[in-house]
Design a protein around this motif. Structure first.
Motif, PDB file in Angstrom:
ATOM      1  N   LEU A  45       5.141  -3.668  -0.405  1.00 21.76           N
ATOM      2  CA  LEU A  45       5.160  -3.598   1.061  1.00 21.76           C
ATOM      3  C   LEU A  45       5.380  -2.190   1.572  1.00 21.76           C
ATOM      4  O   LEU A  45       4.762  -1.740   2.524  1.00 21.76           O
ATOM      5  N   GLY A  46       6.302  -1.479   0.920  1.00 19.91           N
ATOM      6  CA  GLY A  46       6.720  -0.197   1.489  1.00 19.91           C
ATOM      7  C   GLY A  46       6.027   1.010   0.908  1.00 19.91           C
ATOM      8  O   GLY A  46       6.232   2.120   1.374  1.00 19.91           O
ATOM      9  N   GLU A  47       5.224   0.815  -0.134  1.00 16.68           N
ATOM     10  CA  GLU A  47       4.690   2.030  -0.740  1.00 16.68           C
ATOM     11  C   GLU A  47       3.249   2.315  -0.335  1.00 16.68           C
ATOM     12  O   GLU A  47       2.629   3.226  -0.859  1.00 16.68           O
ATOM     13  N   THR A  48       2.758   1.561   0.634  1.00  7.24           N
ATOM     14  CA  THR A  48       1.359   1.758   0.977  1.00  7.24           C
ATOM     15  C   THR A  48       1.121   2.891   1.967  1.00  7.24           C
ATOM     16  O   THR A  48       0.288   3.753   1.736  1.00  7.24           O
ATOM     17  N   SER A  49       1.877   2.916   3.055  1.00  8.25           N
ATOM     18  CA  SER A  49       1.558   3.883   4.104  1.00  8.25           C
ATOM     19  C   SER A  49       2.444   5.122   4.051  1.00  8.25           C
ATOM     20  O   SER A  49       3.609   5.101   4.428  1.00  8.25           O
ATOM     21  N   ALA A  50       1.872   6.228   3.612  1.00  5.61           N
ATOM     22  CA  ALA A  50       2.603   7.487   3.575  1.00  5.61           C
ATOM     23  C   ALA A  50       2.997   7.906   4.981  1.00  5.61           C
ATOM     24  O   ALA A  50       4.108   8.394   5.215  1.00  5.61           O
ATOM     25  N   LEU A  85      -4.897   6.292   1.136  1.00  9.24           N
ATOM     26  CA  LEU A  85      -3.528   6.317   0.630  1.00  9.24           C
ATOM     27  C   LEU A  85      -2.562   6.765   1.722  1.00  9.24           C
ATOM     28  O   LEU A  85      -1.451   6.259   1.849  1.00  9.24           O
ATOM     29  N   PHE A  86      -3.026   7.732   2.515  1.00 10.69           N
ATOM     30  CA  PHE A  86      -2.129   8.283   3.529  1.00 10.69           C
ATOM     31  C   PHE A  86      -1.811   7.239   4.585  1.00 10.69           C
ATOM     32  O   PHE A  86      -0.676   7.052   4.988  1.00 10.69           O
ATOM     33  N   ILE A  87      -2.851   6.529   5.031  1.00 10.56           N
ATOM     34  CA  ILE A  87      -2.640   5.529   6.073  1.00 10.56           C
ATOM     35  C   ILE A  87      -2.004   4.277   5.486  1.00 10.56           C
ATOM     36  O   ILE A  87      -1.212   3.600   6.120  1.00 10.56           O
ATOM     37  N   GLY A  88      -2.352   3.957   4.249  1.00 11.47           N
ATOM     38  CA  GLY A  88      -1.706   2.829   3.613  1.00 11.47           C
ATOM     39  C   GLY A  88      -2.632   1.674   3.305  1.00 11.47           C
ATOM     40  O   GLY A  88      -2.188   0.597   2.928  1.00 11.47           O
ATOM     41  N   ASN A  89      -3.922   1.893   3.446  1.00 15.20           N
ATOM     42  CA  ASN A  89      -4.869   0.801   3.230  1.00 15.20           C
ATOM     43  C   ASN A  89      -5.194   0.646   1.742  1.00 15.20           C
ATOM     44  O   ASN A  89      -6.336   0.740   1.317  1.00 15.20           O
ATOM     45  N   VAL A 138      -4.720  -7.146  -2.054  1.00 11.32           N
ATOM     46  CA  VAL A 138      -5.348  -6.058  -1.317  1.00 11.32           C
ATOM     47  C   VAL A 138      -5.015  -6.257   0.164  1.00 11.32           C
ATOM     48  O   VAL A 138      -5.016  -7.376   0.659  1.00 11.32           O
ATOM     49  N   PRO A 139      -4.680  -5.213   0.835  1.00 11.19           N
ATOM     50  CA  PRO A 139      -4.324  -5.375   2.245  1.00 11.19           C
ATOM     51  C   PRO A 139      -5.535  -5.751   3.096  1.00 11.19           C
ATOM     52  O   PRO A 139      -6.654  -5.319   2.834  1.00 11.19           O
ATOM     53  N   VAL A 169       1.402  12.226  -5.439  1.00 14.19           N
ATOM     54  CA  VAL A 169       2.442  12.137  -4.409  1.00 14.19           C
ATOM     55  C   VAL A 169       2.221  10.908  -3.539  1.00 14.19           C
ATOM     56  O   VAL A 169       3.158  10.171  -3.218  1.00 14.19           O
ATOM     57  N   LEU A 170       0.969  10.669  -3.169  1.00 11.97           N
ATOM     58  CA  LEU A 170       0.685   9.611  -2.189  1.00 11.97           C
ATOM     59  C   LEU A 170       0.606   8.229  -2.821  1.00 11.97           C
ATOM     60  O   LEU A 170       0.908   7.226  -2.171  1.00 11.97           O
ATOM     61  N   ALA A 171       0.192   8.156  -4.068  1.00 15.53           N
ATOM     62  CA  ALA A 171       0.018   6.848  -4.691  1.00 15.53           C
ATOM     63  C   ALA A 171       1.348   6.322  -5.212  1.00 15.53           C
ATOM     64  O   ALA A 171       2.246   7.079  -5.552  1.00 15.53           O
ATOM     65  N   GLY A 172       1.451   4.997  -5.249  1.00 13.95           N
ATOM     66  CA  GLY A 172       2.624   4.384  -5.842  1.00 13.95           C
ATOM     67  C   GLY A 172       3.876   4.611  -5.009  1.00 13.95           C
ATOM     68  O   GLY A 172       3.817   4.807  -3.797  1.00 13.95           O
TER      69      GLY A 172
END
Lengths: 321, 442
Positions: A185-190, A176-180, A143-144, A241-244
């Protein structure tokens, strides 16, 4: 006559852009998401990125027997992209194996940059998922911890939001949008991904049609067929869209120049195909996530798509049969 | 009135500021001129003179019986000192007549005004144009009288004067529009009269606001003629693009402008045509932009046809040490010259000297399929695939990919980050395809 003069066919002037400058632009575009991943997952994220880039460049230099490590920059891009698909808990040897397989099996065996059929970074990731599933599975991802600058790998693990309904419900769309959220590593922050992608769009290195077709299809299928996490099908579509890995895949993996179509219509079809395959895997397959295999599958279809979507030449006359 | 845009195209550095503000000056006739017998598309002319002949200025010295051909004329008065193969901008040797000037510029007796335009029939005007050796002066050098004689089943309603000058560096057309707007309009009217066209359009790229202003002023009160501002984008001056943006008509693939009722002429051709009618002058000189960072004193010069590039360059102060490429024409479509001992011909719109800084000798890399060539191609081809086919001698595949439609504008090779000579490969494929078609017809 004058041996100083260069004789060549026109045009005699060239754009300043080169393969290397394009690759550097891609690295720049990945900077925001790389930065966010360090803020969320701590120094481990940075270490993973550095190991991935270094082993990719070393593998390429060794294969080509050249000391020019950076070269055209494509190895560094592959390494960084692969790092973006790994969890912060990935051990160093896993990163190295992924990176070296991406370069050697994903690219060099086909003849090097430009000749590879599949996206090298995703080939590397696919090999890791198949061979070391335990390390790559969604339920061991940290978890971040924003601004903690270190990830507590042993204690805190949770599933990626896509793994089940319960976690999904606990994940808000704004997180999800911010990435928390938990994820690679790269799929968290839209947000960070979009910033980078706009830079590439502005530079003309990617075309809106691939991410447009990809994301659009995921959204429509998610809204139409997804389980109603949010009591609202449109929000469910947005969740998909935002997840994963959809945004990372749509903006940075599917847009890989070498392995995607060159024609405009082809790009749209390619993007939509990636979206379709992703959602089929997500909704009906055994894996929670399908971006990697969706893109790899569409990569294989790229030459066929190009062949069937060649642009209509200027002034083409319609022939009546 | 603005114009539509065509798809694709590129934005190279224009570098027109080197010469755009310099008025056209006349270069004094050189001591020697070399006049190739082939300066046009079509059958070469045959020499009408022999060594030792005394020639007068404007005297016809080469002609051909072919319809698609053009005669050549003495551009100085003096003595024929050689007739034989000489270096030509195309890169091979071509039959040429060398004249030693007597420095007197004595006009030939036949050079006189042709009389009133109103009394002339289109047939007579075409005859005068042919006799004057007029060819397209934008660089394509297609004989003008042929363009003005379309078959009866292809009526022409529009004549377009090409003042786009989309090639970087070149400013010859720009200066002509500023300095001789009256002759351009006169020439255009003659063309319209010969073709029976009801509409004249002068297309100018928006990066020449002064030329737009001057030409618009000059057409005031001319109901049939309009001046159109074009987007500044290369290749705006390409025939098919220019016709599309000014008339919304698309020249069919494999067709000619006359298939859509249009004929295109360069501004230089219009001025030369005006001089033929007004003064009876054959084509013995033209405006050449001598430019590029390699030239000490860039200039727009009125130059006698047949002037050697070496003489032209020394008149402009010579070349800098750093010069690495000498080009006949512009940087996008011009021909690289092997040296300075080559004459200026009717199609020489510029002599360009590029330096080490401009000449890109970067190693070619593998295509990364970035698709930039596809997106810039103004005629909607997929250059990288055609080049690939050409590289593997797959001529049928290149043909299927419409290689023959390529207009050789150079956008694809310009934009290619892997530095693949795409235009060159497509040219090769095109030549092979046309050869094959010819053989099949036999």
């Amino acid at each position: 006559m004058n041996d100083k003069l260069v004789i060549s066919s026109s045009p005699h002037i060239r754009t300043v852009e080169s393969v290397q400058s394009v690759m550097i632009d891609v690295l720049v575009a990945l900077f925001p998401v790389a930065l966010i991943s360090v803020l969320l997952f701590g120094y481990q994220a940075l270490v993973i990125m550095l190991i991935a880039i270094a082993s990719a460049m070393l593998a390429e230099a060794a294969w080509l027997r050249k000391l020019d490590f950076f070269g055209d920059g494509s190895a560094a891009v592959t390494g960084l992209l692969l790092a973006m698909t790994l969890p912060a808990s990935a051990p160093w040897w896993l990163v190295m194996i992924g990176s070296v397989s991406a370069i050697i099996i994903g690219k060099q065996v086909f003849g090097g940059v430009g000749h590879n059929i599949f996206n090298p970074a995703l080939v590397g990731r696919a090999i890791l998922v198949i061979s070391w599933g335990g390390h790559m599975a969604g339920n061991v991802w940290p978890v971040p911890k924003p601004f903690a600058f270190t990830a507590d790998i042993s204690a805190v693990t949770t599933a990626t939001p896509l793994a089940g309904t319960e976690q999904a419900l606990n994940t808000t769309l704004s997180q999800l949008f911010i990435g928390n959220v938990a994820g690679s590593l790269g799929e968290t922050s839209a947000l960070a991904l979009l910033v980078g992608a706009f830079w590439l769009l502005y530079k003309g290195h990617i075309d809106w049609r691939i991410p447009g077709g990809f994301i659009g299809t995921v959204f429509i299928m998610g809204a139409a067929l997804g389980e109603g996490f949010y009591y609202n099908q449109l929000l469910t579509g947005l969740f998909h869209v935002l997840a994963g890995g959809v945004l990372l895949g749509a903006l940075f993996m599917a847009t890989d120049m070498v392995t995607s179509p060159v024609t405009n219509r082809g790009k749209l079809i390619f993007g939509a195909g990636c979206g379709l395959m992703t959602m089929l895997i997500r909704l009906f397959g055994v894996f929670p996530e399908g971006v990697t295999y969706a893109i790899l599958l569409m990569n294989a279809l790229t030459p066929v798509i190009d062949n069937f979507t060649l642009p209509k030449k200027f002034g083409e006359v319609k022939r009546s049969a | 009135m603005g114009s539509a845009a065509f798809r694709g195209g590129v934005h190279p550095h224009y570098r027109k500021e080197l010469t755009a503000s310099l008025a056209i000056t006349s270069m004094p006739p050189p001591a020697k001129v070399v006049i190739p017998l082939q300066q046009h598309i079509g059958a070469p002319a045959e020499s009408l003179v022999k060594i030792g002949d005394q020639l007068l200025l404007g005297q016809k010295i080469g002609d051909s019986k072919g319809f698609v051909s053009a005669p050549v004329h003495a551009s100085v008065s003096g003595t024929v000192v050689a007739v034989g193969p000489y270096n030509h901008p195309l890169g091979r040797k071509v039959e040429a007549i060398t004249i030693q000037s007597d420095g007197l510029d004595t006009w030939h007796g036949e050079v006189k005004p042709a009389g009133s335009l109103d009394l002339m029939t289109p047939e007579q005007i075409r005859g005068l144009i042919r006799e004057a050796g007029l060819v397209g002066m934008g660089g394509a050098t297609f004989p003008t009288h042929v363009k003005l004689a379309p078959p009866a089943e292809k009526p022409i309603d529009t004549v377009i004067i090409n003042g786009a000058e989309c090639e970087p560096y070149l400013t010859a057309d720009h200066r002509m529009m500023l300095e001789k707007p009256g002759d351009i309009i006169f020439g255009l009217k003659v063309m319209m009269k010969v073709l029976g066209a009801s509409r004249g359009i002068i297309g100018i790229e928006s990066n020449k606001p002064d030329a737009l202003r001057v030409m618009k002023q000059a057409v005031e009160g001319e109901a049939e003629i309009s001046v159109v501002s074009l987007h500044t984008k290369y290749p705006q001056g390409a025939e098919k693009m220019l016709i599309y943006v000014t008339t919304k008509r698309k020249v069919p693939s494999g067709g000619l402008p006359m298939d859509v009722g249009v004929v295109n002429h360069n501004v230089g051709t219009a001025i030369a045509l005006a001089e033929v009618i007004k003064e009876g002058k054959p084509l013995i000189q033209r405006v050449v932009t001598v430019t590029g960072e390699g030239v000490i004193r860039p200039a727009n010069l009125m130059v006698r046809i047949g002037t050697l590039v070496s003489d032209l360059l020394s008149f402009c102060g010579g070349l800098r040490e750093t010069t690495r490429k000498l080009i006949n024409g512009g940087p996008m479509m011009g021909l690289a010259l092997a040296g300075e001992d080559i004459p200026v011909i009717k199609g020489t719109s510029g002599i360009l000297a590029l330096t080490d800084d401009d000449v890109d000798l970067a190693r070619q890399r593998t295509c990364i399929k970035c698709a930039k060539c596809v997106s810039v191609c103004p005629v909607n081809l997929a250059p990288t695939f055609i080049a690939q086919a050409a590289e593997h001698s797959l001529i049928q595949r290149a043909d299927k990919l419409h290689a023959a439609d390529c207009i050789e504008c150079g956008c694809c090779a310009f934009i290619c980050p892997a530095r693949i000579p795409l235009t060159q490969w497509i040219r090769l494929a095109k030549a092979d395809i046309l050869d094959r078609r010819k053989q099949q017809q036999k």
